[in-house]
Design a protein around this motif. Structure first.
Motif, PDB file in Angstrom:
ATOM      1  N   THR A 222     -42.106 -59.979 -22.291  1.00  0.00           N
ATOM      2  CA  THR A 222     -42.075 -59.376 -20.964  1.00  0.00           C
ATOM      3  C   THR A 222     -43.286 -58.979 -20.719  1.00  0.00           C
ATOM      4  OG1 THR A 222     -39.820 -58.536 -21.218  1.00  0.00           O
ATOM      5  CG2 THR A 222     -41.182 -57.482 -19.652  1.00  0.00           C
ATOM      6  N   HIS A 224     -45.878 -57.327 -17.660  1.00  0.00           N
ATOM      7  CA  HIS A 224     -46.058 -56.195 -16.542  1.00  0.00           C
ATOM      8  C   HIS A 224     -47.539 -56.126 -16.052  1.00  0.00           C
ATOM      9  CE1 HIS A 224     -46.722 -51.710 -15.238  1.00  0.00           C
ATOM     10  NE2 HIS A 224     -46.135 -52.300 -14.393  1.00  0.00           N
ATOM     11  N   TYR A 228     -47.731 -54.848  -9.621  1.00  0.00           N
ATOM     12  CA  TYR A 228     -46.235 -54.836  -9.244  1.00  0.00           C
ATOM     13  C   TYR A 228     -45.462 -53.946 -10.316  1.00  0.00           C
ATOM     14  CZ  TYR A 228     -47.835 -59.179  -7.288  1.00  0.00           C
ATOM     15  OH  TYR A 228     -48.481 -60.137  -6.586  1.00  0.00           O
ATOM     16  N   PRO A 229     -45.584 -52.494  -9.880  1.00  0.00           N
ATOM     17  CA  PRO A 229     -45.068 -51.563 -10.869  1.00  0.00           C
ATOM     18  C   PRO A 229     -43.687 -51.782 -11.046  1.00  0.00           C
ATOM     19  CG  PRO A 229     -46.273 -50.486  -9.169  1.00  0.00           C
ATOM     20  CD  PRO A 229     -46.367 -51.890  -8.653  1.00  0.00           C
ATOM     21  N   ASN A 230     -42.683 -52.282 -10.212  1.00  0.00           N
ATOM     22  CA  ASN A 230     -41.155 -52.348 -10.577  1.00  0.00           C
ATOM     23  C   ASN A 230     -40.864 -53.980 -11.054  1.00  0.00           C
ATOM     24  OD1 ASN A 230     -41.012 -49.764  -9.902  1.00  0.00           O
ATOM     25  ND2 ASN A 230     -41.057 -50.229  -7.743  1.00  0.00           N
ATOM     26  N   LYS A 231     -41.799 -54.740 -11.259  1.00  0.00           N
ATOM     27  CA  LYS A 231     -41.557 -56.013 -11.605  1.00  0.00           C
ATOM     28  C   LYS A 231     -41.818 -56.381 -12.854  1.00  0.00           C
ATOM     29  CE  LYS A 231     -40.556 -60.498 -10.371  1.00  0.00           C
ATOM     30  NZ  LYS A 231     -39.121 -60.773  -9.943  1.00  0.00           N
ATOM     31  N   ARG A 232     -41.039 -57.079 -13.570  1.00  0.00           N
ATOM     32  CA  ARG A 232     -41.076 -57.596 -14.967  1.00  0.00           C
ATOM     33  C   ARG A 232     -41.091 -58.984 -14.835  1.00  0.00           C
ATOM     34  NH1 ARG A 232     -42.356 -53.066 -14.719  1.00  0.00           N
ATOM     35  NH2 ARG A 232     -42.097 -51.439 -16.277  1.00  0.00           N
TER      36      ARG A 232
END
Length: 381
Positions: A222, A224, A228-232
């Motif tokens: 994964t 990060h 994009y703080p909320n996107k994985r």
């Protein structure tokens, strides 16, 4: 003989109590009932159950993105640009013409060579007919064939030079900024435009040699990005370097990430999490821990008596708000995760709620505020 006189006894000292001491004593006596009442009342807490989950060895690293395919197109001849067929950031397909250089001289040479080829073909045809009638030697036919092959080779040479005057996309991708204009003079090796294939991106990162046993081709990861703080972003390892860097004692690993939405760009810094071999582990929310130096404890609730008891535990790895408990706890035990600071060992507790996958501490507190307020008013009365 001397006369013995009776010894005088000291007079009893009269003690006087200061007004300030009397005030403190009165205040203490007044607070004793409240303290006793507070000790008798249960502490309000929020709890969670220890459960067994699939736990894996995690590895964290920093990596840099690269385009799946990337090229900087440049000229191989010195010529003037006659046509530019793209705009900034345009998506192009393999074979699309992007830049055309002036080629009028080569076009004229090609037409002359093609005319000569037609002449040589006619000459070969006539020589073949004469030879078939035994009116011309076989050598004339062979000479005509050689002359035709020569002019065909000249045509191939001219067409190759013409191809060098046209810059085409070698693969599907996106072009960079257009920094050239029609009429500009270009020279061999001069960078004209970049082309990147971004539907898939490569992610290169370093892993210490001590953790190389956790790596394998196809291992999921994964990634990060702070952009994009909320996107994985999900991907997998494609290849592992064949050499260990003798300075950093690490190996280079390359993964690939799908990028259909074009959110990722070459050069971006990515935070990577790798999951290694998995195992079953007993875990609790990290908020349940009560640290004291190197000692770690939990408040475990006795559900029969509704009292909280302090218990020492041994912990393992931490991950995403949870911690692995190696010793001192059993699956299903109820532990305090909110309100531990106001709860003593052996004190009675009132559980407002139990946190699980569908319920959070904030939701339990929001639901319980009216009940807590009513209970406080009743206690005051």
């Amino acid at each position: 003989m001397p006369t013995l006189l009776p010894r005088r006894l000291p007079l009893a000292r009269t003690t006087r109590r200061s007004p300030l001491a009397a005030l403190w004593l009165a205040l203490l006596l007044a607070l004793l009932p409240a303290v006793a009442k507070a000790q008798a009342s249960p502490s309000t807490v929020i709890a969670a159950r220890a459960d067994t989950r699939t736990w894996s060895e995690q590895l964290e690293a920093l990596g840099t993105l690269r385009a799946d395919e990337s090229v900087t197109l440049s000229a191989t001849v010195t010529e003037i640009i006659s046509e530019v067929s793209f705009e900034d950031g345009q998506r192009v397909s393999a074979g699309d013409e992007l830049i055309r250089l002036e080629d009028s001289e080569e076009q004229a040479q090609l037409r002359a060579a093609q005319a000569l080829r037609d002449e040589r073909r006619n000459a070969l045809s006539r020589a073949s007919q004469l030879q078939s009638r035994n009116l011309a030697p076989r050598a004339n036919v062979e000479d005509s064939q050689a002359q035709l092959r020569q002019v065909e080779a000249q045509i191939d040479e001219i067409e190759a030079r013409l191809a060098a005057h046209r810059l085409r996309a070698p693969f599907d991708g996106e072009v960079g900024f257009r920094n050239i204009s029609v009429g500009s003079l270009v020279t061999p090796g001069m960078a004209l435009v970049t082309l990147d294939k971004l539907d898939v991106v490569k992610l290169d990162f370093q892993v210490p040699e001590s953790r190389i046993s956790l790596l394998s081709r196809g291992l999921p990861l994964t990634a990060h990005s702070p952009a994009y703080p909320n996107k994985r972003f999900q991907g997998q390892i494609e290849s592992i370097g064949t050499r260990i860097d003798p300075v950093s004692r690490s190996v280079t690993v390359r993964a690939k990430l799908p990028n259909d939405e074009r959110w990722l760009r070459p050069g971006m810094l990515m935070e990577i999490t790798l999951d290694g071999a998995s195992r079953q582990a007993l875990v609790v929310p990290e908020a349940a821990l009560i640290p004291e130096g190197r000692r770690q404890s939990l408040l475990v609730i006795d559900e029969a008596e509704m009292t909280a008891h302090l218990r020492d535990v041994s912990i393992g790895a931490r991950r995403a708000g949870r911690v692995e408990v190696l010793d001192g706890l059993s699956a299903g035990d109820l532990v305090v995760i909110h309100g531990s600071q106001s709860t003593r060992d052996g004190q009675a507790v009132e559980v407002l709620g139990i946190v699980d996958e569908s319920t959070s501490v904030a939701e339990i507190l929001s639901r319980s505020r009216p009940a807590v307020a009513a209970s406080a008013k009743a206690d005051d009365a």
